[in-house]
Design an enzyme around this catalytic site. Sequence first.
Site, PDB file in Angstrom:
ATOM      1  N   THR A 121      48.663 -18.608  70.695  1.00  0.00           N
ATOM      2  CA  THR A 121      49.450 -18.091  69.571  1.00  0.00           C
ATOM      3  C   THR A 121      50.675 -17.333  70.064  1.00  0.00           C
ATOM      4  OG1 THR A 121      47.560 -17.883  68.091  1.00  0.00           O
ATOM      5  CG2 THR A 121      49.444 -16.488  67.626  1.00  0.00           C
ATOM      6  N   HIS A 131      40.340 -20.745  63.262  1.00  0.00           N
ATOM      7  CA  HIS A 131      40.396 -20.438  64.699  1.00  0.00           C
ATOM      8  C   HIS A 131      39.047 -20.782  65.320  1.00  0.00           C
ATOM      9  CE1 HIS A 131      40.727 -18.233  68.465  1.00  0.00           C
ATOM     10  NE2 HIS A 131      42.014 -18.009  68.209  1.00  0.00           N
ATOM     11  N   ASP A 151      50.394 -23.797  65.422  1.00  0.00           N
ATOM     12  CA  ASP A 151      50.737 -23.091  66.665  1.00  0.00           C
ATOM     13  C   ASP A 151      50.311 -23.839  67.923  1.00  0.00           C
ATOM     14  OD1 ASP A 151      48.035 -22.484  66.183  1.00  0.00           O
ATOM     15  OD2 ASP A 151      48.187 -20.434  66.930  1.00  0.00           O
TER      16      ASP A 151
HETATM   17  C1  GP9 Z   1      44.814 -13.228  67.202  1.00  0.00           C
HETATM   18  C2  GP9 Z   1      45.267 -14.586  66.874  1.00  0.00           C
HETATM   19  C3  GP9 Z   1      44.649 -15.651  67.740  1.00  0.00           C
HETATM   20  O1  GP9 Z   1      45.518 -12.179  66.651  1.00  0.00           O
HETATM   21  O2  GP9 Z   1      46.605 -14.687  66.674  1.00  0.00           O
HETATM   22  O3  GP9 Z   1      45.331 -15.959  68.886  1.00  0.00           O
HETATM   23  P1  GP9 Z   1      44.975 -17.270  69.747  1.00  0.00           P
HETATM   24  O4  GP9 Z   1      43.574 -17.083  70.269  1.00  0.00           O
HETATM   25  O5  GP9 Z   1      45.061 -18.447  68.857  1.00  0.00           O
HETATM   26  O6  GP9 Z   1      45.991 -17.291  70.811  1.00  0.00           O
HETATM   27 MN    MN Z   2      46.443 -19.506  67.703  1.00  0.00          MN
END
Ligand code: GP9
Ligand code: MN
Length: 639
Positions: A299, A415, A474
Amino acid sequence: MRKFLTSKAGFFSVIVLCFWIKSYIIYQVEFDLGVNNILQQFLLFFNPLNSGLIFLGLALFARGRKAGVWLLSIYTTLNLLLYANVVYYRFNSDFITVPVLTQTGNFGSLGGSIADLVAWHDLFYMVDLILLLVFFIKTKANWSTERLPMRKPLLVLVSGVFLFTVNLGLAEIDRPQLLKRTFDRNYIVKYLGAYNFMIYDAVQSFNSSKQRVLASSDDITEVENYTKRKYAEPNPEYFGKAAGKNIIKIHLESFQSFLIDYRLNGEEVTPFLNSLVHDPDQNFTYFDNFFHQTEQGKTADAELIMDNSLYGLPQGAAFVTRGNNTYQALPAILQQQQGYTSAVLHGDYKSFWNRDEIYKHFGIDHFFDASYYDMADEKVIGYGLKDKPFFEESMPYLESLPQPFYAHLITLTNHHPYNIDEEDATIGPASTGDPSVDRYFQTARYLDESLEQFFNSLKESGLYDDSVIFLYGDHYGVSTNHNRAMEELLGEEITKLKSAELQRVPFMIKIPGVEGGGINHEYAGQMDVMPTLLHLLGIEARDYIQFGTDLFSKEHQDFVPFRNGDFMTEKFSRVDGVYYDTQTKEVIEEPTAEMEELRETIIRELELSDQVLFGDLLRFYSPNKEWTPVDPTQYRYGK
Ligand code: GP9
Ligand code: MN
């Protein structure tokens, strides 16, 4: 017993024990580290021991009672360091880092009054120090004036290092690549302890500053020459069309393009997003050959790329290791050129990915993190707030922003490992038997529904019509570890080329006053978003150091580099060192000169971008006469 306690070994054992227990108590009482399983609980308890043995063990090399003086001095120093973190944490919910110490402006962030942050019960944290001192002064006996035989202190140090290795091994089971990816300072403290964190932070800062010191202002000239050559002239049909409009940027967590129009058991997984793609009345343009370009920073890399048009680093997250660099990011440019207010909204805590530091360098005005949202248990899953309450509670914050604004909403429920509460699942899981992949469709559906809800709220509030709205994925959600399940779902073999093709993520944009272009097949990547937005607002992208090119420009450069040096174009691709015909998918045994040349350009481009970050080169660059460097000390986040 008495004899042992008054001996050097005995005093050492007592002091290590005090150190261990005290550190653990402070972790529990003072820090909110988000411990959520037995292993983490155990590591939190276990980790002070190895630091105690290593740091305090050093004192044992000294002769006679001097060893005791050293023990007490080291113990006091470690106590003071931890206590400084306690005080800092009370206000900042974060730990002290070397960059924080070197930015005197941060001391202002102690609220001007350290007295407010010191509590009466802090006196208890000193009791052991006094007792140990008295104890040491009273025990004159049994301390030989000789040095201990070398092997004894060495044995203590070796056991400390051994226990640290066990500690790190266990931590990596729970959180793979903990040190390489460095997600969050809280995590390092939780798994390895506050003292190991201090060392880690010091090493990282040293490495960063070393590369920074070696860089000079000449280095940026080469970068500037490259980006100016790559630059693509704006398309007059789009240039300035969105000047002064609000921009709403929606982050689709772990969302891959294969989900668009995908049917699971005959049912659309994301009917709302599909309608944006296919319904001309929605006025969106959907780029179906758009790729993410992230690496380990996930992200954080996506955020960095999209707001700076620079690549993430080959290892780790620039958000963390280059959080203190000079940036000329989109929020700051929009503010300086057209008076925009910028905001990020996200249902996780601000320290994750070091956002609370780097955002200051991007010039982000407001950061509504988890502390602004109702984080009641039933509203939270995985990393943080569920997307539906997130969007709902975000509306008042959006409406409160001075206009025009640039607002970035970062979703979270879709996620890994894609857990979802029963009441939120409106589509059944897939049935490959690979649990996280099977649930991926359920969390993607949930995200899709939350978007529809958000769009409705935007329409009700009157923000919808006159805003640029864009959505982007992302990074991948399903890694190559799940190829078997993916083959079953897609009904085709996942070759290396197919894996690369699956790195497509959606990019869709609606521009008020401009007719949506339906589906656009241009090959593009996250790097291209920033110059596109600048041109839409009527700001010359040429002035800034950017590796992407405007998506709507007739000169848009349609090769998509990946962080590992591979790339995709409409005609040919390079994946894992092998060239393919992108259309027929056949391997190209003899790459042409054009292919080799592009490969070299891409390696060069990645190197130049790395130089910008490693050397902190933007501190030497002024985009134009009006540019004012961002002053990070002017920003503060968190409730
Ligand atoms: C945490 C979220 C996740 O705040 O943005 O990040 P990622 O694990 O996808 O890099
Ligand atoms: Mn992410």
